[in-house]
Design a protein around this motif. Structure first.
Motif, PDB file in Angstrom:
ATOM      1  N   ALA A  26      51.617  41.210  13.584  1.00  0.00           N
ATOM      2  CA  ALA A  26      52.528  40.575  12.627  1.00  0.00           C
ATOM      3  C   ALA A  26      51.815  39.567  11.727  1.00  0.00           C
ATOM      4  O   ALA A  26      52.424  39.003  10.832  1.00  0.00           O
ATOM      5  N   GLY A  27      50.513  39.339  11.998  1.00  0.00           N
ATOM      6  CA  GLY A  27      49.744  38.470  11.113  1.00  0.00           C
ATOM      7  C   GLY A  27      49.198  37.199  11.737  1.00  0.00           C
ATOM      8  O   GLY A  27      48.551  36.417  11.050  1.00  0.00           O
ATOM      9  N   ALA A  28      49.438  36.967  13.022  1.00  0.00           N
ATOM     10  CA  ALA A  28      48.904  35.760  13.663  1.00  0.00           C
ATOM     11  C   ALA A  28      47.377  35.815  13.677  1.00  0.00           C
ATOM     12  O   ALA A  28      46.788  36.855  13.933  1.00  0.00           O
ATOM     13  N   GLY A  57      39.992  39.898  34.947  1.00  0.00           N
ATOM     14  CA  GLY A  57      39.395  41.208  34.705  1.00  0.00           C
ATOM     15  C   GLY A  57      39.961  41.947  33.501  1.00  0.00           C
ATOM     16  O   GLY A  57      39.334  42.854  32.973  1.00  0.00           O
ATOM     17  N   SER A  58      41.132  41.567  33.047  1.00  0.00           N
ATOM     18  CA  SER A  58      41.741  42.222  31.886  1.00  0.00           C
ATOM     19  C   SER A  58      41.402  41.534  30.571  1.00  0.00           C
ATOM     20  O   SER A  58      41.785  42.014  29.506  1.00  0.00           O
ATOM     21  N   ALA A  59      40.662  40.443  30.619  1.00  0.00           N
ATOM     22  CA  ALA A  59      40.365  39.666  29.407  1.00  0.00           C
ATOM     23  C   ALA A  59      39.605  40.485  28.372  1.00  0.00           C
ATOM     24  O   ALA A  59      39.984  40.508  27.197  1.00  0.00           O
ATOM     25  N   GLY A  60      38.544  41.138  28.800  1.00  0.00           N
ATOM     26  CA  GLY A  60      37.715  41.862  27.846  1.00  0.00           C
ATOM     27  C   GLY A  60      38.460  42.928  27.071  1.00  0.00           C
ATOM     28  O   GLY A  60      38.386  42.983  25.840  1.00  0.00           O
ATOM     29  N   SER A  61      39.201  43.759  27.780  1.00  0.00           N
ATOM     30  CA  SER A  61      39.909  44.847  27.097  1.00  0.00           C
ATOM     31  C   SER A  61      41.022  44.315  26.198  1.00  0.00           C
ATOM     32  O   SER A  61      41.218  44.829  25.093  1.00  0.00           O
ATOM     33  N   LEU A  62      41.724  43.288  26.636  1.00  0.00           N
ATOM     34  CA  LEU A  62      42.782  42.719  25.805  1.00  0.00           C
ATOM     35  C   LEU A  62      42.197  42.086  24.546  1.00  0.00           C
ATOM     36  O   LEU A  62      42.693  42.307  23.441  1.00  0.00           O
ATOM     37  N   LEU A  63      41.129  41.316  24.699  1.00  0.00           N
ATOM     38  CA  LEU A  63      40.521  40.671  23.529  1.00  0.00           C
ATOM     39  C   LEU A  63      39.952  41.695  22.553  1.00  0.00           C
ATOM     40  O   LEU A  63      40.064  41.523  21.338  1.00  0.00           O
ATOM     41  N   ARG A  64      39.378  42.777  23.075  1.00  0.00           N
ATOM     42  CA  ARG A  64      38.892  43.849  22.184  1.00  0.00           C
ATOM     43  C   ARG A  64      40.051  44.482  21.422  1.00  0.00           C
ATOM     44  O   ARG A  64      39.942  44.764  20.223  1.00  0.00           O
ATOM     45  N   SER A  65      41.175  44.702  22.096  1.00  0.00           N
ATOM     46  CA  SER A  65      42.358  45.273  21.434  1.00  0.00           C
ATOM     47  C   SER A  65      42.870  44.343  20.341  1.00  0.00           C
ATOM     48  O   SER A  65      43.203  44.789  19.241  1.00  0.00           O
ATOM     49  N   LEU A  66      42.939  43.064  20.653  1.00  0.00           N
ATOM     50  CA  LEU A  66      43.422  42.088  19.663  1.00  0.00           C
ATOM     51  C   LEU A  66      42.489  42.040  18.455  1.00  0.00           C
ATOM     52  O   LEU A  66      42.951  41.974  17.315  1.00  0.00           O
ATOM     53  N   LYS A  67      41.208  42.083  18.706  1.00  0.00           N
ATOM     54  CA  LYS A  67      40.229  42.082  17.606  1.00  0.00           C
ATOM     55  C   LYS A  67      40.392  43.320  16.736  1.00  0.00           C
ATOM     56  O   LYS A  67      40.358  43.237  15.507  1.00  0.00           O
ATOM     57  N   ALA A  68      40.588  44.480  17.368  1.00  0.00           N
ATOM     58  CA  ALA A  68      40.762  45.725  16.611  1.00  0.00           C
ATOM     59  C   ALA A  68      42.026  45.677  15.757  1.00  0.00           C
ATOM     60  O   ALA A  68      42.015  46.101  14.597  1.00  0.00           O
ATOM     61  N   HIS A 126      43.508  42.941  14.639  1.00  0.00           N
ATOM     62  CA  HIS A 126      43.282  41.961  13.570  1.00  0.00           C
ATOM     63  C   HIS A 126      42.418  42.546  12.466  1.00  0.00           C
ATOM     64  O   HIS A 126      42.701  42.366  11.281  1.00  0.00           O
ATOM     65  N   THR A 127      41.386  43.284  12.853  1.00  0.00           N
ATOM     66  CA  THR A 127      40.504  43.911  11.867  1.00  0.00           C
ATOM     67  C   THR A 127      41.247  44.941  11.027  1.00  0.00           C
ATOM     68  O   THR A 127      41.028  45.051   9.824  1.00  0.00           O
ATOM     69  N   ALA A 128      42.160  45.689  11.656  1.00  0.00           N
ATOM     70  CA  ALA A 128      42.939  46.685  10.918  1.00  0.00           C
ATOM     71  C   ALA A 128      43.901  46.024   9.922  1.00  0.00           C
ATOM     72  O   ALA A 128      44.117  46.540   8.832  1.00  0.00           O
ATOM     73  N   ILE A 129      44.428  44.866  10.307  1.00  0.00           N
ATOM     74  CA  ILE A 129      45.370  44.159   9.433  1.00  0.00           C
ATOM     75  C   ILE A 129      44.634  43.416   8.309  1.00  0.00           C
ATOM     76  O   ILE A 129      45.104  43.328   7.190  1.00  0.00           O
ATOM     77  N   HIS A 130      43.490  42.853   8.657  1.00  0.00           N
ATOM     78  CA  HIS A 130      42.687  42.057   7.714  1.00  0.00           C
ATOM     79  C   HIS A 130      41.275  42.640   7.601  1.00  0.00           C
ATOM     80  O   HIS A 130      40.336  42.088   8.140  1.00  0.00           O
ATOM     81  N   PRO A 131      41.137  43.763   6.883  1.00  0.00           N
ATOM     82  CA  PRO A 131      39.801  44.424   6.804  1.00  0.00           C
ATOM     83  C   PRO A 131      38.740  43.572   6.132  1.00  0.00           C
ATOM     84  O   PRO A 131      38.939  42.702   5.421  1.00  0.00           O
TER      85      PRO A 131
END
Length: 53
Positions: free
Chosen positions: A8-10, A35-46, A48-53
Motif C-alpha cells: 500500500a506504499g509504506a 527463523g522467518s526473518a530472512g524470508s519475510l524481509l526478502r518478500s517485503l523488499k521485493a 517495495h522494489t516492485a512498487i518503487h522501481p
C-alpha cells in the motif's frame, strides 16, 4: 499485514522477532520466529522494489 502495508506504499514496518516466541518474557504472542526473518524481509523488499522501481 506487513506485506499489505508495504504494497500500500509504506516505506517501513515495525517487526518483533524472537528465537523462541513461546519462551519470550515479554510480547511473545506478538513476536515472529527469528527463523522467518530472512524470508519475510526478502518478500517485503521485493514488494517495495516492485512498487518503487
Amino acid at each position: 499485514m506487513a506485506k499489505a502495508a508495504v504494497a500500500a506504499g509504506a516505506d517501513g514496518v515495525f517487526l518483533e522477532f524472537h528465537p523462541d516466541p513461546d519462551k519470550a518474557l515479554c510480547d511473545g504472542p506478538s513476536c515472529l520466529p527469528l527463523g522467518s526473518a530472512g524470508s519475510l524481509l526478502r518478500s517485503l523488499k521485493a514488494i517495495h522494489t516492485a512498487i518503487h522501481p
